[in-house]
Design an enzyme around this catalytic site. Sequence first.
Site, PDB file in Angstrom:
ATOM      1  N   GLN A  71       0.864  -1.329  -0.059  1.00 31.43           N
ATOM      2  CA  GLN A  71      -0.285  -0.107  -0.107  1.00 31.43           C
ATOM      3  C   GLN A  71       0.824   1.134   0.120  1.00 31.43           C
ATOM      4  O   GLN A  71       1.997   1.295   0.624  1.00 31.43           O
ATOM      5  CB  GLN A  71      -0.798  -0.049   1.093  1.00 31.43           C
ATOM      6  CG  GLN A  71      -2.105  -0.978   1.126  1.00 31.43           C
ATOM      7  CD  GLN A  71      -1.314  -2.313   2.020  1.00 31.43           C
ATOM      8  OE1 GLN A  71      -0.164  -2.538   2.268  1.00 31.43           O
ATOM      9  NE2 GLN A  71      -2.376  -3.199   2.312  1.00 31.43           N
ATOM     10  N   ARG A  72       0.522   2.213  -0.546  1.00 35.35           N
ATOM     11  CA  ARG A  72       1.343   3.668  -0.575  1.00 35.35           C
ATOM     12  C   ARG A  72       1.675   4.081   0.571  1.00 35.35           C
ATOM     13  O   ARG A  72       2.895   4.482   0.778  1.00 35.35           O
ATOM     14  CB  ARG A  72       0.247   4.618  -1.362  1.00 35.35           C
ATOM     15  CG  ARG A  72       1.107   6.014  -1.716  1.00 35.35           C
ATOM     16  CD  ARG A  72       0.279   6.988  -2.396  1.00 35.35           C
ATOM     17  NE  ARG A  72      -0.640   6.428  -3.451  1.00 35.35           N
ATOM     18  CZ  ARG A  72      -0.293   6.565  -4.740  1.00 35.35           C
ATOM     19  NH1 ARG A  72       1.008   6.857  -5.087  1.00 35.35           N
ATOM     20  NH2 ARG A  72      -0.848   6.017  -5.865  1.00 35.35           N
TER      21      ARG A  72
END
Length: 182
Positions: A71-72
């Site tokens: 995830q970012r």
Amino acid sequence: MGLLSVLRRMKRAPEQEVRLLLLGLDNAGKTTLLKQLAAEDISHITPTHGFNIKSVQSSGFKLNVWDIGGQRKIRPYWRNYFENTDVLIYVIDSSDRKRLEETSQELSELLEEETLAGVPLLIFANKQDLTTAIPASELAEGLNLHIIRDRMWQIQACSALTAEGLQDGMTWVCRNITIRKR
């Protein structure tokens, strides 16, 4: 062959431990791939919000695989896991055309990391079982892999869901580890 013979052979040829770092954007299939390699059930996979570690036996090596969430918000923490990496495995969702630029950028940044300099790179072009998947050769061209000169690299078409291509990729990993350890 008796038990004593087996024990002697094991003592003579201790297995080498190797550290593999498994990275890629969220939903690329990293955890499914890891569970397939470990011969575990893949029917209930949830997003990785941290990391998973599994040890897998392959070609006389004990492969300690670190699967880090993609995830970012988690990506800035990837660098905390770079130290002592023997092989970098980068997983790409070959069917997610909308995120190719993002995954290309993340891969480029990884290859510029000083701690990962010279570390062999295996790219799993995952989800090849989907009709919308971009072929591995086309991905290699789009990612400009041909310009990589500072490390050994390989792109491997695969499907973490069916396990197709995974063993070929791991054979490449073990071959490169053997070459590097000499």
